[in-house]
Structure formats: structure tokens, C-alpha cells
Design a protein around this motif. Structure first.
Motif, PDB file in Angstrom:
ATOM      1  N   ASP A 215       0.826  -1.206   0.000  1.00 13.36           N
ATOM      2  CA  ASP A 215       0.000   0.000   0.000  1.00 13.36           C
ATOM      3  C   ASP A 215       0.862   1.260   0.000  1.00 13.36           C
ATOM      4  OD1 ASP A 215      -2.270  -1.516  -0.054  1.00 13.36           O
ATOM      5  OD2 ASP A 215      -2.729  -1.310   2.080  1.00 13.36           O
ATOM      6  N   ARG A 216       1.883   1.281   0.837  1.00 13.28           N
ATOM      7  CA  ARG A 216       2.760   2.457   0.888  1.00 13.28           C
ATOM      8  C   ARG A 216       3.503   2.637  -0.436  1.00 13.28           C
ATOM      9  NH1 ARG A 216       3.949   0.051   5.831  1.00 13.28           N
ATOM     10  NH2 ARG A 216       6.029  -0.571   5.127  1.00 13.28           N
ATOM     11  N   SER A 217       3.949   1.531  -1.012  1.00 14.89           N
ATOM     12  CA  SER A 217       4.656   1.611  -2.289  1.00 14.89           C
ATOM     13  C   SER A 217       3.744   2.137  -3.396  1.00 14.89           C
ATOM     14  CB  SER A 217       5.200   0.227  -2.675  1.00 14.89           C
ATOM     15  OG  SER A 217       6.178  -0.205  -1.753  1.00 14.89           O
ATOM     16  N   ALA A 218       2.478   1.722  -3.381  1.00 10.92           N
ATOM     17  CA  ALA A 218       1.540   2.189  -4.401  1.00 10.92           C
ATOM     18  C   ALA A 218       1.311   3.691  -4.289  1.00 10.92           C
ATOM     19  CB  ALA A 218       0.218   1.435  -4.273  1.00 10.92           C
ATOM     20  N   HIS A 219       1.170   4.200  -3.075  1.00  5.87           N
ATOM     21  CA  HIS A 219       1.000   5.642  -2.886  1.00  5.87           C
ATOM     22  C   HIS A 219       2.248   6.405  -3.344  1.00  5.87           C
ATOM     23  CE1 HIS A 219      -2.397   4.772   0.018  1.00  5.87           C
ATOM     24  NE2 HIS A 219      -2.879   5.774  -0.688  1.00  5.87           N
ATOM     25  N   THR A 220       3.410   5.870  -3.001  1.00  2.49           N
ATOM     26  CA  THR A 220       4.651   6.542  -3.401  1.00  2.49           C
ATOM     27  C   THR A 220       4.820   6.525  -4.913  1.00  2.49           C
ATOM     28  OG1 THR A 220       5.650   5.851  -1.295  1.00  2.49           O
ATOM     29  CG2 THR A 220       7.137   6.652  -3.009  1.00  2.49           C
ATOM     30  N   ALA A 221       4.497   5.407  -5.541  1.00  4.76           N
ATOM     31  CA  ALA A 221       4.571   5.329  -7.001  1.00  4.76           C
ATOM     32  C   ALA A 221       3.623   6.331  -7.650  1.00  4.76           C
ATOM     33  CB  ALA A 221       4.243   3.902  -7.460  1.00  4.76           C
ATOM     34  N   LEU A 239       7.082  -1.928  -8.608  1.00  4.22           N
ATOM     35  CA  LEU A 239       7.334  -3.356  -8.438  1.00  4.22           C
ATOM     36  C   LEU A 239       6.911  -3.835  -7.056  1.00  4.22           C
ATOM     37  CD1 LEU A 239       8.629  -5.941  -9.632  1.00  4.22           C
ATOM     38  CD2 LEU A 239      10.794  -5.178  -8.636  1.00  4.22           C
ATOM     39  N   HIS A 240       7.285  -3.077  -6.012  1.00  3.54           N
ATOM     40  CA  HIS A 240       6.987  -3.525  -4.653  1.00  3.54           C
ATOM     41  C   HIS A 240       5.505  -3.391  -4.313  1.00  3.54           C
ATOM     42  CE1 HIS A 240      11.361  -3.407  -4.280  1.00  3.54           C
ATOM     43  NE2 HIS A 240      11.190  -4.228  -3.260  1.00  3.54           N
TER      44      HIS A 240
END
Length: 295
Positions: A215-221, A239-240
Motif C-alpha cells: 500500500d505504501r509503495s503504491a501511494h509513493t509510485a 514493483l513492490h
């Protein structure tokens, strides 16, 4: 009576100590030569190992009561562990939707500088943790490590993907410019992986990263896409956001479950490790929000 923040009561949750521990970790884990093992260096290593252990025992003391509530049967523990994604410390922090929707380029650069500087290297942590583990768990950590290493393709290695982003955005990852909360997270992860008395803690801590990172990676992306970075430039987070979902499922099924089946005591240790990692992350998010003015 009001209580002081925990970092004001602790000799370890402080900038100076975390910087010192970070510099020592970089030195002790770097490849070297025998002539560097001088009497003075060995004395320093012994002193720092004692301090690192005391730091970890302080972090353990903060989570022991909650970890003791985790079931120690395999099914119960897996259910408890997977529940951390929804209810664990720092989960669904409002920092990440703000990054995705509102942060400007400089704010994102500061956030990513802190995150990159506090990155202990998941591949190396897995490699250190797997030493002498039982075969089934060891094989799962090996599969995870192989993914981290791009399955033998240098262009697919996860660490260099993050390094590329550091270069593209010209991030400042100097230890002296990194908040202690980020350093403490990396130092705690390094301690758990490098010290065999915390090996089961490390399995739990690494597993909860895989569980909670998507979830955090999706927001950052999404934030990186919004400021104009290309797919290849934001690939680490894209990717993450996807791969760690599978990694988490496999880690729980092939590492955590069989380890608990063999010895229920490991469940409590893994619970402590997971909660230590989540509390360290929550401290980071709170500090980041304070710096960035996220209300």
C-alpha cells in the motif's frame, strides 16, 4: 501528570546515538582486510555490540506485552500476523495519501531521502537472517533473495533500482542529514538480522515488511507518477506495490508457519520483531508528517 516523549527518556532514541550506530554498522558490514581488526577496533566493536543489544532490549520492552497476546499455534499466529496489515502500528498513516495527492517535488525528495538513507538493504537482511534456519524456511528466504537480486539479471536487482531513483532525484542520503527515527529503523533491522539471538525476530520483521509495504509503495509510485517520473524511473515502487503481495503470502506459508509448527516459542519472538519494525516505521511517519506539515 504528563509524560515525556519516549525519545526524551531514552539514551538510544536520540540523534547522536543512532548516527553513531549507523556509522558503526556501515563499517562493520563493509568488506575489509585482517589488518583492520586492531585491538582498538575490537574494543570498539565489543562496546558497540553491548550498546546495540541494550537498544534492542529497550525496543523489545516496548512491545513485549502486545507480542505476548499473539497466539502460538500456527493458524492462530498467522491470523494474528496478517491482521497487522489492518491494525498494526503506523498502518494507513495519512502521510501516504498526502504524498500521493499533494506533496510537491521538493517534499517528495525530502521524504525519499529519509527513506533511502534509512534503507538497510532487504537483500542483505534476508541473506544474514537465513543462516542456519530450518530447510523449509531457508528455501523461502532463498527464493525471496533471488527475487531481490533480479533472478540473476543486474537490471532487475531491487537495490540498484532504488539507487537509480536516488541519482535521478539527487537525493541527500547523508547520515547527518537523516532524522534519528529513520536511522533507528535501519539500525534495528540490522541488529535483528546480524545477531543470531534475534534471528526469529528478524523473520517476523522482514515478513511484516512484505505484508505492509504494497500500500505504501503504491501511494509513493502514484506520487512519483504525478511529478512526471517515467515507468522505469519509478519502477522500484511500482514493483513492490505488486510483488510484495506474493512475497508476503509465500513468506507466511513457507517460513512463518513451519517455524511456528516446529517451536511455538518462535511465534512470540516473531511477533516482537514484527511489532518492533512497525513501531519504528510509525515513529518515522510521525516525524515525517511533523517536518512536512501534514495535519
Amino acid at each position: 501528570m504528563a509524560t515525556q516523549p519516549e525519545h526524551r527518556r531514552s539514551q538510544f532514541l536520540q540523534q547522536d546515538f543512532q548516527e553513531e550506530l549507523s556509522f558503526w554498522n556501515r563499517h562493520r558490514l563493509a568488506p575489509g582486510f585482517p589488518d583492520a581488526a586492531t585491538p582498538s577496533q575490537l574494543d570498539r566493536d565489543r562496546s558497540m555490540l553491548r550498546l546495540e543489544h541494550a537498544f534492542m532490549e529497550e525496543l523489545r520492552a516496548q512491545v513485549m506485552a502486545d507480542a505476548a497476546q499473539a497466539p502460538t499455534d500456527p493458524d492462530g499466529f498467522i491470523n494474528w500476523f496478517e491482521g497487522l496489515k489492518a491494525t498494526g502500528p503506523g498502518q494507513h498513516d495519512r502521510l501516504f495519501p498526502w504524498l500521493a495527492e499533494e506533496a510537491d517535488r521538493d517534499e517528495l525528495r525530502w521524504f525519499l531521502s529519509q527513506e533511502a538513507a534509512g534503507e538497510a538493504g532487504f537483500d542483505d537482511l534476508v541473506a544474514m537472517t537465513q543462516v542456519k534456519l530450518p530447510a523449509r524456511a531457508k528455501l523461502e528466504l532463498a527464493r525471496n533473495y533471488w527475487d531481490e537480486m533480479g533472478r540473476g539479471n543486474p537490471k532487475g536487482m531491487h537495490g540498484p533500482m532504488l539507487g537509480q531513483l536516488v541519482d535521478i532525484l539527487e537525493l541527500d542520503t547523508q547520515i547527518h542529514h537523516t532524522v534519528w527515527e529513520s536511522l533507528a529503523l535501519a539500525n534495528a533491522m540490522t541488529a535483528m538480522a546480524a545477531s543470531r539471538c534475534y534471528a526469529w525476530h528478524s523473520v517476523g520483521a522482514l515478513g511484516v515488511i512484505e505484508l505492509t509495504a504494497p500500500d505504501r509503495s503504491a501511494h509513493t509510485a502514484k506520487a512519483l507518477r504525478r511529478i512526471g517520473l517515467s515507468g522505469s524511473e519509478r519502477r522500484y515502487f511500482d514493483l513492490h506495490a505488486v510483488l510484495d503481495v506474493k512475497h508476503s503470502r509465500d513468506w507466511n506459508d513457507e517460513a512463518i508457519r513451519p517455524l511456528v509448527e516446529e517451536d511455538p516459542r518462535r511465534a512470540t519472538a516473531m511477533a516482537e520483531g514484527a511489532l518492533i519494525r512497525l513501531h519504528c516505521g510509525a515513529r518515522c511517519f510521525s516525524r515525517y508528517r511533523a517536518h512536512l506539515g501534514v495535519v
